[in-house]
Design an enzyme around this catalytic site. Structure first.
Site, PDB file in Angstrom:
ATOM      1  N   ASP A 214      43.462  23.519  42.777  1.00  0.00           N
ATOM      2  CA  ASP A 214      43.645  23.998  41.534  1.00  0.00           C
ATOM      3  C   ASP A 214      43.476  22.799  40.392  1.00  0.00           C
ATOM      4  O   ASP A 214      44.203  21.956  40.657  1.00  0.00           O
ATOM      5  CB  ASP A 214      44.857  24.677  41.358  1.00  0.00           C
ATOM      6  CG  ASP A 214      45.105  26.229  41.893  1.00  0.00           C
ATOM      7  OD1 ASP A 214      44.181  26.700  42.000  1.00  0.00           O
ATOM      8  OD2 ASP A 214      46.210  26.341  42.281  1.00  0.00           O
TER       9      ASP A 214
ATOM     10  N   ASP B 114      42.432  39.565  42.825  1.00  0.00           N
ATOM     11  CA  ASP B 114      43.886  39.388  43.050  1.00  0.00           C
ATOM     12  C   ASP B 114      44.414  40.645  43.049  1.00  0.00           C
ATOM     13  O   ASP B 114      44.038  41.581  42.280  1.00  0.00           O
ATOM     14  CB  ASP B 114      44.508  38.725  41.904  1.00  0.00           C
ATOM     15  CG  ASP B 114      43.881  37.240  41.682  1.00  0.00           C
ATOM     16  OD1 ASP B 114      43.627  36.371  42.865  1.00  0.00           O
ATOM     17  OD2 ASP B 114      43.711  36.823  40.508  1.00  0.00           O
TER      18      ASP B 114
END
Length: 252
Positions: free
Chosen positions: A11, A130
């Site tokens: 990330d 997701d």
């Protein structure tokens, strides 16, 4: 059968790798180029970079990070985050990424999958999904905007549409398992694997070595993604691969 893949996830925010919970309490986990080079040396099969800086400066930083990383590693890497049009894809691919990850933008505009696949080839397009279990529906629901917004779409329906539109791969994150370190979401991963013919990268929940075996053997995932356990040296990639090989998993 294709060999299974181990994929560390980075990330990236303002040019640094960070790790937190739901993008809160972010801790610095190092320089993305250095970490990418380390994972390449350790035997990672691929890398995923997620740009979590939504600002224009973040986008410019990410192009620079991608360019510098491409010069240091020999394994494929996927870049996602803030990519909402074909020109964004082109910019990141030209900087040296091998694949593009799209999530919210694809849900809001499914034609983006088709356009990207047509322009760059399906092998370049990774649709990230997701998903969270919806008790009322008795199945999983798609979430967007970093897991903050319910999309009102059944995850398995969306996965099927993504494949039909030309996605070459699915990065499937279980929001229920994410951050728990209790293992990957096997029912979700297995349902997706049984439904689709394109590869599934399972994400969310990795905490121990055996979780990777489970997601390959029971979840039938093609690849397993993790972040924290690799960044903070809780598990090394060489030992993980050795363990999987000893259990009969075909690994690269």
């Amino acid at each position: 059968m294709l060999a299974k893949r181990i994929v560390p996830c980075l990330d990236v925010k303002d040019g640094r790798v960070v790790k937190g919970v739901n993008f809160v309490n972010l801790r610095d986990a190092g320089d993305p180029v250095e970490l990418a080079a380390l994972y390449d040396r350790e035997g990672a099969d691929e890398l995923v970079f997620l740009d979590i800086s939504a600002s224009a400066e973040g986008r410019a930083t990410m192009v620079d990070v991608v360019r510098r990383t491409a010069g240091e590693i020999s394994i494929p890497f996927t870049v996602g985050g803030g990519i909402s049009q074909v020109d964004d894809m082109k910019r990141i691919l030209r900087a040296g990424a091998d694949k593009i990850g799209i999530n919210t933008a694809a849900v809001l505009n499914p034609q983006l999958i088709s356009d990207g696949a047509q322009r760059f080839g399906s092998q370049c397009i990774v649709v990230a999904v997701d998903a969270k279990y919806n008790e009322e529906w008795g199945t999983w629901e798609v979430y967007t905007h970093g897991g903050r917004k319910a999309a009102g779409i059944k995850a398995l329906d969306w996965l099927k549409e993504a494949q039909e539109r030309g996605a070459g791969e699915i990065l499937l994150t279980s929001m229920d398992a994410d951050g728990t370190k209790d293992g990957f979401d096997l029912p979700l991963t297995r349902a997706a694997s049984d439904l689709l013919s394109i590869p599934i990268i399972a994400s969310g929940g990795a905490g121990r070595q055996e979780h990777f075996y489970d997601v390959f053997a029971e979840g039938r995932a093609d690849a397993a993604l993790a972040a924290t356990i690799f960044h903070y040296k809780e598990l090394g990639i060489p030992e993980l691969k050795q363990d999987l090989k000893s259990k009969g998993v075909e690994i690269r």
